[in-house]
Design a protein around this motif. Sequence first.
Motif, mmCIF file in Angstrom:
data_model
loop_
_atom_site.group_PDB
_atom_site.id
_atom_site.type_symbol
_atom_site.label_atom_id
_atom_site.label_comp_id
_atom_site.label_asym_id
_atom_site.label_seq_id
_atom_site.Cartn_x
_atom_site.Cartn_y
_atom_site.Cartn_z
ATOM 1 N N ALA A 161 24.251 22.358 31.867
ATOM 2 C CA ALA A 161 22.805 21.278 30.959
ATOM 3 C C ALA A 161 22.220 21.466 29.440
ATOM 4 C CB ALA A 161 21.778 21.490 32.122
ATOM 5 N N HIS A 162 23.061 22.786 29.214
ATOM 6 C CA HIS A 162 22.713 22.956 27.960
ATOM 7 C C HIS A 162 23.393 22.085 26.662
ATOM 8 C CE1 HIS A 162 22.567 26.003 23.761
ATOM 9 N NE2 HIS A 162 21.709 25.174 23.610
ATOM 10 N N ALA A 163 24.757 22.554 27.192
ATOM 11 C CA ALA A 163 25.632 20.910 26.181
ATOM 12 C C ALA A 163 25.152 19.819 25.994
ATOM 13 C CB ALA A 163 26.679 20.927 26.814
ATOM 14 N N ILE A 164 24.802 18.957 27.743
ATOM 15 C CA ILE A 164 23.995 17.976 27.642
ATOM 16 C C ILE A 164 23.009 17.419 27.010
ATOM 17 C CG2 ILE A 164 23.809 16.601 29.820
ATOM 18 C CD1 ILE A 164 25.029 17.810 31.664
ATOM 19 N N GLU A 165 22.799 18.982 26.665
ATOM 20 C CA GLU A 165 20.831 18.753 26.436
ATOM 21 C C GLU A 165 21.291 18.424 24.716
ATOM 22 O OE1 GLU A 165 16.882 21.406 25.181
ATOM 23 O OE2 GLU A 165 18.449 21.887 26.939
ATOM 24 N N LEU A 166 22.038 18.964 23.936
ATOM 25 C CA LEU A 166 22.694 19.290 23.065
ATOM 26 C C LEU A 166 23.045 17.505 22.717
ATOM 27 C CD1 LEU A 166 23.529 22.222 22.505
ATOM 28 C CD2 LEU A 166 21.958 21.820 20.899
ATOM 29 N N MET A 167 24.238 17.183 23.527
ATOM 30 C CA MET A 167 24.838 15.711 23.421
ATOM 31 C C MET A 167 23.663 14.836 23.161
ATOM 32 S SD MET A 167 27.513 13.737 26.020
ATOM 33 C CE MET A 167 26.553 13.565 27.404
ATOM 34 N N ASN A 168 22.688 14.418 24.420
ATOM 35 C CA ASN A 168 21.496 13.739 24.459
ATOM 36 C C ASN A 168 20.526 13.808 22.978
ATOM 37 O OD1 ASN A 168 22.456 12.470 26.394
ATOM 38 N ND2 ASN A 168 20.726 14.216 28.572
ATOM 39 N N GLY A 169 20.521 14.751 22.280
ATOM 40 C CA GLY A 169 19.053 14.764 21.267
ATOM 41 C C GLY A 169 20.167 14.571 20.775
ATOM 42 N N GLY A 170 21.639 14.616 20.199
ATOM 43 C CA GLY A 170 22.267 14.009 19.140
ATOM 44 C C GLY A 170 22.265 15.411 18.200
ATOM 45 N N LYS A 171 22.540 16.600 18.568
ATOM 46 C CA LYS A 171 22.209 17.640 17.953
ATOM 47 C C LYS A 171 24.155 17.699 17.915
ATOM 48 C CE LYS A 171 18.280 19.989 18.827
ATOM 49 N NZ LYS A 171 17.186 20.743 19.342
ATOM 50 N N ILE A 172 24.823 17.604 18.623
ATOM 51 C CA ILE A 172 26.156 17.841 18.462
ATOM 52 C C ILE A 172 27.528 16.707 18.981
ATOM 53 C CG2 ILE A 172 26.527 19.958 19.313
ATOM 54 C CD1 ILE A 172 27.182 19.053 22.031
ATOM 55 N N GLU A 173 28.368 15.849 18.381
ATOM 56 C CA GLU A 173 28.888 15.189 19.075
ATOM 57 C C GLU A 173 29.755 14.859 20.437
ATOM 58 O OE1 GLU A 173 32.392 11.877 17.213
ATOM 59 O OE2 GLU A 173 31.465 13.138 15.229
#
Length: 230
Positions: A84-96
Motif C-alpha cells: 500500500a505504501h508503494a501505491i500511495e507513492l505512485m498515486n501521489g506522483g512521488k515515484i514513476e
Amino acid sequence: MKLPDKTRSIEEAVARIGDGASIMIGGFGVPGTPFNLIAELVRQGQKDLTLIKNDANEAGMGIDHLLANGQVKKLIVTHLGLNAHAIELMNGGKIEVEFCAQGILAERIRAGGSGLAGFISDIGIGTELAEGKQMVTVDGKDYVLETALRTDAAFIHAQCCDGFGNLVFAKTARNFNPLMAMAADCVIAQSLNCLPIGALEPDSIHTPGPFVDHVVALENLHKEYAIVRR
C-alpha cells in the motif's frame, strides 16, 4: 588457469552502486529476494535509483525500505498490490511506475541478457500496457514492440555459490534471478553457503560464474528472509 576469487564484503560490493543507478533485484515476493543486499543499499543511501523487480514486496520489508528512505525514482514491476505504501507513492506522483505483464517483464530481461534489442508481442494491445509503445505489423497482424531491459547492476540471492560466482538457486528462488544475472553490467550475488571453488557439481550450476562480478558470503540471512526459506 586459476579462477579468480570474487568474494567481497557486502559493504565493498554495494559501494560500487552509484547515485542514479538502475538495478535489477531478483525474487518473487520473498523467495529469491536479496534482502541483505537491499538492507546495505538502504544503509549506504544511494539516491535516484531505478529498480526492476517482479513486485514491490510488502510494506515494511524488502525494497519498501528503499521507497521509505526516498532512494527510488522509478519502479519497473508487474504489480504493487501487496504494498500500500508503494501505491500511495505512485498515486501521489512521488515515484514513476512502469507496469509490465509478468511474462513480458521476464522476456524483456531475457532479451537484454541475450544481446537483443527487443521483441514483438500481441500481449497488452488495446490496454494501458501498450500505451506509448511502438506498433509493428507483420502479415497483417499488429504487435507491440517490447524493448529489452539491461541495468547497471543486479542483486541476486543464491542458495549456494562458490568464490568464482557459480550459483545454485533453490526451488522457486530460481524465478527472476538467473535472467537478471545475464542482463546487468555488474552482478552482485549473496549466499549463506559459499563453497570453495570447484566444490559445486558442474551439472548443478544454474548461473555460471562468468556472469557474476562479486560474491557476498553471508554470515546470517536477513530476518525478513526467514518468512519463507527459499
